[in-house]
Design a protein around this motif. Sequence first.
Motif, PDB file in Angstrom:
ATOM      1  N   ASP B 103       0.846  -1.208   0.000  1.00 55.05           N
ATOM      2  CA  ASP B 103       0.000   0.000   0.000  1.00 55.05           C
ATOM      3  C   ASP B 103       0.871   1.243   0.000  1.00 55.05           C
ATOM      4  OD1 ASP B 103      -2.491  -0.969  -0.124  1.00 55.05           O
ATOM      5  OD2 ASP B 103      -3.000  -0.654   2.001  1.00 55.05           O
ATOM      6  N   ALA B 104       1.834   1.255   0.914  1.00 56.75           N
ATOM      7  CA  ALA B 104       2.721   2.427   1.029  1.00 56.75           C
ATOM      8  C   ALA B 104       3.457   2.633  -0.291  1.00 56.75           C
ATOM      9  CB  ALA B 104       3.711   2.236   2.178  1.00 56.75           C
ATOM     10  N   TYR B 105       3.938   1.530  -0.857  1.00 54.42           N
ATOM     11  CA  TYR B 105       4.654   1.630  -2.134  1.00 54.42           C
ATOM     12  C   TYR B 105       3.770   2.276  -3.211  1.00 54.42           C
ATOM     13  CZ  TYR B 105       6.735   0.284  -6.568  1.00 54.42           C
ATOM     14  OH  TYR B 105       7.246   0.321  -7.842  1.00 54.42           O
ATOM     15  N   ASN B 106       2.535   1.799  -3.265  1.00 52.81           N
ATOM     16  CA  ASN B 106       1.632   2.328  -4.290  1.00 52.81           C
ATOM     17  C   ASN B 106       1.299   3.807  -4.088  1.00 52.81           C
ATOM     18  OD1 ASN B 106       1.437  -0.035  -5.809  1.00 52.81           O
ATOM     19  ND2 ASN B 106      -0.102  -0.881  -4.400  1.00 52.81           N
ATOM     20  N   GLN B 107       1.420   4.264  -2.864  1.00 51.22           N
ATOM     21  CA  GLN B 107       1.098   5.670  -2.578  1.00 51.22           C
ATOM     22  C   GLN B 107       2.238   6.624  -2.929  1.00 51.22           C
ATOM     23  OE1 GLN B 107      -1.891   6.700  -1.433  1.00 51.22           O
ATOM     24  NE2 GLN B 107      -2.632   4.602  -1.360  1.00 51.22           N
ATOM     25  N   VAL B 108       3.426   6.099  -3.140  1.00 49.33           N
ATOM     26  CA  VAL B 108       4.538   6.991  -3.482  1.00 49.33           C
ATOM     27  C   VAL B 108       4.378   7.432  -4.939  1.00 49.33           C
ATOM     28  CG1 VAL B 108       7.058   7.236  -3.625  1.00 49.33           C
ATOM     29  CG2 VAL B 108       6.053   5.738  -1.901  1.00 49.33           C
ATOM     30  N   PRO B 109       4.371   8.747  -5.179  1.00 47.74           N
ATOM     31  CA  PRO B 109       4.189   9.205  -6.561  1.00 47.74           C
ATOM     32  C   PRO B 109       5.410   8.879  -7.425  1.00 47.74           C
ATOM     33  CG  PRO B 109       4.630  11.063  -5.095  1.00 47.74           C
ATOM     34  CD  PRO B 109       4.512   9.855  -4.232  1.00 47.74           C
ATOM     35  N   SER B 110       5.165   8.666  -8.722  1.00 47.08           N
ATOM     36  CA  SER B 110       6.284   8.394  -9.643  1.00 47.08           C
ATOM     37  C   SER B 110       6.919   9.712 -10.048  1.00 47.08           C
ATOM     38  CB  SER B 110       5.762   7.668 -10.878  1.00 47.08           C
ATOM     39  OG  SER B 110       5.342   6.391 -10.498  1.00 47.08           O
ATOM     40  N   PRO B 111       8.186   9.755 -10.397  1.00 40.96           N
ATOM     41  CA  PRO B 111       9.101   8.617 -10.332  1.00 40.96           C
ATOM     42  C   PRO B 111       9.475   8.283  -8.903  1.00 40.96           C
ATOM     43  CG  PRO B 111      10.293  10.632 -10.901  1.00 40.96           C
ATOM     44  CD  PRO B 111       8.847  10.999 -10.805  1.00 40.96           C
ATOM     45  N   LYS B 112       9.578   6.995  -8.618  1.00 40.68           N
ATOM     46  CA  LYS B 112       9.893   6.580  -7.250  1.00 40.68           C
ATOM     47  C   LYS B 112      10.948   5.484  -7.249  1.00 40.68           C
ATOM     48  CE  LYS B 112       5.714   3.757  -7.292  1.00 40.68           C
ATOM     49  NZ  LYS B 112       4.390   3.675  -6.677  1.00 40.68           N
ATOM     50  N   TRP B 113      11.611   5.377  -6.124  1.00 38.50           N
ATOM     51  CA  TRP B 113      12.665   4.370  -5.981  1.00 38.50           C
ATOM     52  C   TRP B 113      12.479   3.619  -4.666  1.00 38.50           C
ATOM     53  CZ3 TRP B 113      13.346   9.281  -7.859  1.00 38.50           C
ATOM     54  CH2 TRP B 113      13.858   9.389  -9.160  1.00 38.50           C
ATOM     55  N   VAL B 114      12.892   2.369  -4.675  1.00 40.04           N
ATOM     56  CA  VAL B 114      12.857   1.585  -3.436  1.00 40.04           C
ATOM     57  C   VAL B 114      14.286   1.229  -3.050  1.00 40.04           C
ATOM     58  CG1 VAL B 114      12.149  -0.577  -2.351  1.00 40.04           C
ATOM     59  CG2 VAL B 114      10.601   0.582  -3.927  1.00 40.04           C
ATOM     60  N   ILE B 115      14.626   1.541  -1.802  1.00 39.00           N
ATOM     61  CA  ILE B 115      15.924   1.121  -1.282  1.00 39.00           C
ATOM     62  C   ILE B 115      15.662   0.191  -0.102  1.00 39.00           C
ATOM     63  CG2 ILE B 115      18.095   1.874  -0.221  1.00 39.00           C
ATOM     64  CD1 ILE B 115      17.832   4.506  -1.641  1.00 39.00           C
TER      65      ILE B 115
END
Lengths: 454, 171
Positions: B103-115
């Motif tokens: 859910d949190a991932y989907n809420q991050v606006p693009s462009p987005k990165w995961v570390i």
Amino acid sequence: MRLIARFAQENENNFEIIDVFDIEIKKTKIDKNNPVTSTLTNKYPAAIWMERKIRDEFGINFEGCVDTRPLVKHERFPKNIYPMRKNFQKIDIEFGEFEPYEYEEVKGEGVFYVPVGPIHAGIIEPGHFQFSQAGEDMLHLEVRHFYKYRSIEKMCENKKPLEIKKIIERISGNESIAYQIAFFNILAKSAGIELNESFKNKSAILLEMERIIHHLTDLGFIPNDAGFAPALAFMSRLSEDARRTLAKVTGHRFGFGAINEEMKYDFSEIFKFINYLEEKINFFENWIIDIPSLWDRFDTTGGLSHEKAQRYGVVGVAARSSGVAIDTRNNQWYKNRGFEIQVRQKGEVSDRFLLRIAEIKNSIQIIRNCKTDSNEKIEFKEFNDGEFHSFVESSIGELFMYIKLKDGVIDRFYVRDPSHINWQAFHTAIYKDIIADFPLINKSFDLSYAGNDL
Amino acid sequence: MLRFWKERFKTGIVTENPEIDKELEEIKKNLKDKVKKLFAGSLAIRMVDSGSCNACEAECNALSNPYYDLERLGIHFVASPRHADILLVSGVMTANMYHHVWDAYNQVPSPKWVITLGDCAKDLGVFEKTYAIKGVDLPVDYHIPGCPPTPKDIMQGLIEFLKKIEINKEK
Ligand code: SF4
């Protein structure tokens, strides 16, 4: 009688419920085909989570327990599996249908709910708080946890004792050293040896360092949540100094892997650090006491009454701040090293805050009185089968660990983190306050999620 | 209060203390420059714990102590994924956190990165798979190793990550 833990294990022909009290341990055998027993929750409210966890994991029911909601099995967790039973060996589960959780709520005109979490606004562990509110007043709080449920208990099963050492170190980052010491106590019992003085002194120093770091961190965050950021700047610097000192001595900033059969550490950095710390902590106390706006927020906030603390069997800082004098260090060995139990009476945020300052000062004394010059080594030859347990005073409070060894491997591993008890009493400390006080109250308890969820 | 100002004067600014190691100074300068160049001087991180032991979070909190003072370099830990450029994930990703992290991932606006932060977010570290653990399966752009990575490791990791996206940008 104080309830410390209630947990289950599976034997060949039956299930067994183990009730740990401060003066005795009781065992009840239960039929595997009809797994039912009676509840303890009428007398001991803190047994509620323990029984719900047993029900989820073993499928044992408790007659008379009013709360039958799942605890560790969340909305999508498959409901029909009992993963702590021996015949459950799957490591992958399919998520089931979403079944909404029924929160406890207060009903009435104008009452509304504020759900917070599991992902909180700051850098903090996940958990859920459901508030029933009338305006700003908190009417009720349900604490819901186990988002971090990793099933450490099952993970440790069927392993040789020393194989789980690295896992033990990482159950709860704030209490790593306490967990390691509890584990070593059990290893020693099983190996039939007495831990030597060198081990005891050195591990006591490291344990007090862990407590100091934890308390320092809280002493910064509590005022910060009341809007007084300079305290955080001051204290976060000190806790960083403490961590660096710990790293210089043990090679790790949290002391992972620091407790060992042989501890050839040079403790001089720690002795140097505590002198510096003593000066700083005295300054901090004098300074902070002079800031009336802070005490305006701390006093009369988050009161955990003596009666409630006793009724729930609360432990650690939270207990001692509410006038319940329990501390597993309260013995001759520690007293010889300058330990003095710290107790306050009202159980408010200010009490927990001041108690932490007092405990840091006492930890400094204890460290000074521990001898570190000898280097005896512990030798574990073999571990005997049996049931062993141990208590350690972690930075949060009394930690209870239990290991059953059978055929040389771990048959049952169980831990009751101090937080597991304290979280259950926590909601009783909010009733007189408004929701804006909640972060302060929460921080002043500073309980572990990872250790609780296990 | 007077006492405090006296103490403050005596202490000075610890981040500008010449005793502090050169390496950290270098890291800070590097990080600040990269954030300035690639994120107009403001990089927002949302940290999510998916089932850690909490030491990884403690080290992230330490990043705002006066020694590291990450905010001065233009890096902020923000309260909502919707304000974030980066989702920083620690922990083994438990079954109970699985949907919340996504859910949190989907809420991050693009462009987005995961570390991912810390060994257990990568391959469970010292932990083993149980029914209660899912393991992080987000589209991960960069991993910062360590158990836990020290504040310095995290800063160094962020530099490496920024270098990586800088190269991708130039391509
Ligand atoms: S990587 Fe290590 S320190 Fe970080 S959360 Fe996992 S076990 Fe804890």
